[in-house]
Design a protein around this motif. Sequence first.
Motif, short mmCIF file in Angstrom:
data_model
loop_
_atom_site.label_atom_id
_atom_site.label_comp_id
_atom_site.label_asym_id
_atom_site.label_seq_id
_atom_site.Cartn_x
_atom_site.Cartn_y
_atom_site.Cartn_z
N GLY B 38 0.72 -1.05 -0.15
CA GLY B 38 0.52 0.05 0.04
C GLY B 38 0.58 1.72 -0.33
N ALA B 39 -0.06 2.51 -0.74
CA ALA B 39 0.67 3.79 -0.14
C ALA B 39 1.61 3.84 0.98
CB ALA B 39 0.29 4.79 -0.96
N ILE B 40 2.59 5.14 1.09
CA ILE B 40 3.07 5.61 2.09
C ILE B 40 1.81 6.18 2.82
CG2 ILE B 40 4.71 7.67 3.00
CD1 ILE B 40 6.33 7.53 0.55
N GLY B 41 1.74 6.16 4.37
CA GLY B 41 0.58 6.56 4.97
C GLY B 41 -1.00 6.25 4.43
N SER B 42 -1.06 5.01 4.35
CA SER B 42 -2.11 4.32 3.89
C SER B 42 -2.99 3.59 5.19
CB SER B 42 -2.51 3.12 2.93
OG SER B 42 -0.89 2.20 3.30
N GLY B 43 -1.87 3.54 6.22
CA GLY B 43 -2.07 2.98 7.44
C GLY B 43 -1.68 1.49 7.83
N LYS B 44 -0.90 1.23 6.71
CA LYS B 44 -0.53 -0.85 7.02
C LYS B 44 -0.01 -0.77 8.20
CE LYS B 44 2.82 0.01 3.77
NZ LYS B 44 2.98 1.22 3.15
N THR B 45 1.16 0.49 8.86
CA THR B 45 1.99 -0.91 10.04
C THR B 45 0.63 -0.02 11.16
OG1 THR B 45 3.60 0.78 10.00
CG2 THR B 45 3.55 0.28 12.17
#
Lengths: 135, 216
Positions: B38-45
């Motif tokens: 997913g994109a940077i800042g999409s909330g993966k972590t």
Amino acid sequence: MHEYSLAHSLLQGLLEHLEREPVSGRVRKVHVRQGELLILSQQALKEAWHILTERTPLAGSELEIERVEVRVRCRSCGYRGPVPRVEGEGWHFQAPVLSCPRCGGRVEIEEGRELAIIALTVEEAPAGEVDPCDS
Amino acid sequence: MHEIRTGFGDVLKRQLELAERNYELLADHGVRAVNVMGAIGSGKTTLILRLAERLRARGLRVGAIAGDVAGDDDFKKFQAAGLPSALINTEDQCHLDPHRVRHALQEFPLAEVDVLFVENVGNLVCPADFPLGCEQEVVVISVTEGDDMVRKHPKIFAQTDVVTINKLDLAEVVGVNPQRLVEDYRRVNPHGRVVLTDAKSGRGVEELLSALGLAE
């Protein structure tokens, strides 16, 4: 953005291949098949090839890239062939729909994800001419 | 000039072979792995942390690998949550590849985990071309990226069978209709599963676990 690493892999593979099966003469064209699902810029791949082949026996050769459309095999009905595409305003690519066009079943991708060298165009050195790479 | 046919060197097949070796290594240890893209800042972590909480509450042992171009911010979050974890810094490479993941897996205490999340580099383009050998893949989109994300990047969505649309709580604020993302995804991938989540409040996380086949 990963054209360099893929161009590097193509080049390594080809150099190893030429060591095992040398060609007489200069490689002018390297024919590549690129699956349409890969998110690659052909222009960037060609530029990467140009830079990475410097000072190798493949210097001066060019990539000829053929785009390969998706072909699938249906796990339910056995259909093999192309798939329809989503098109329309706002769609930035003609995205293939990865589903069976005959029965709507799940499919496996048979073609459309490859990046492979399939042929070389070689120019034979005229008799007596010294290959600059050997000097 | 003459043409020589060659039948060698599909460089992506090579990536696939490496990924299959990772798959076998994980299977040998009974570890179920999920490639989170997913994109940077999409909330993966944050999503991984929420999923891990629920899995641990069920008595499962969860680990995580943080893939980032540089830095250890995500890795530290996994450590702080008490997850066995590893860091892969790709040094400016825009995606994880099966070779780097292999090295990380060889060092990882695989015997101590049942489920392993592999957080890919924040990028919606390149990771699609590199299988890692995980049994599941998920793409995380957040509504803040706009409701045309699937149309802009149909290739990654066509090839990924689980998608989560995250930060649902912000949809109204940013004026995005999540249903448009859902409909676009269904057009390119009629067999995929799409889950609406808000990782912060935990909404949809249980459904995502089930979409990933981890709910049992």
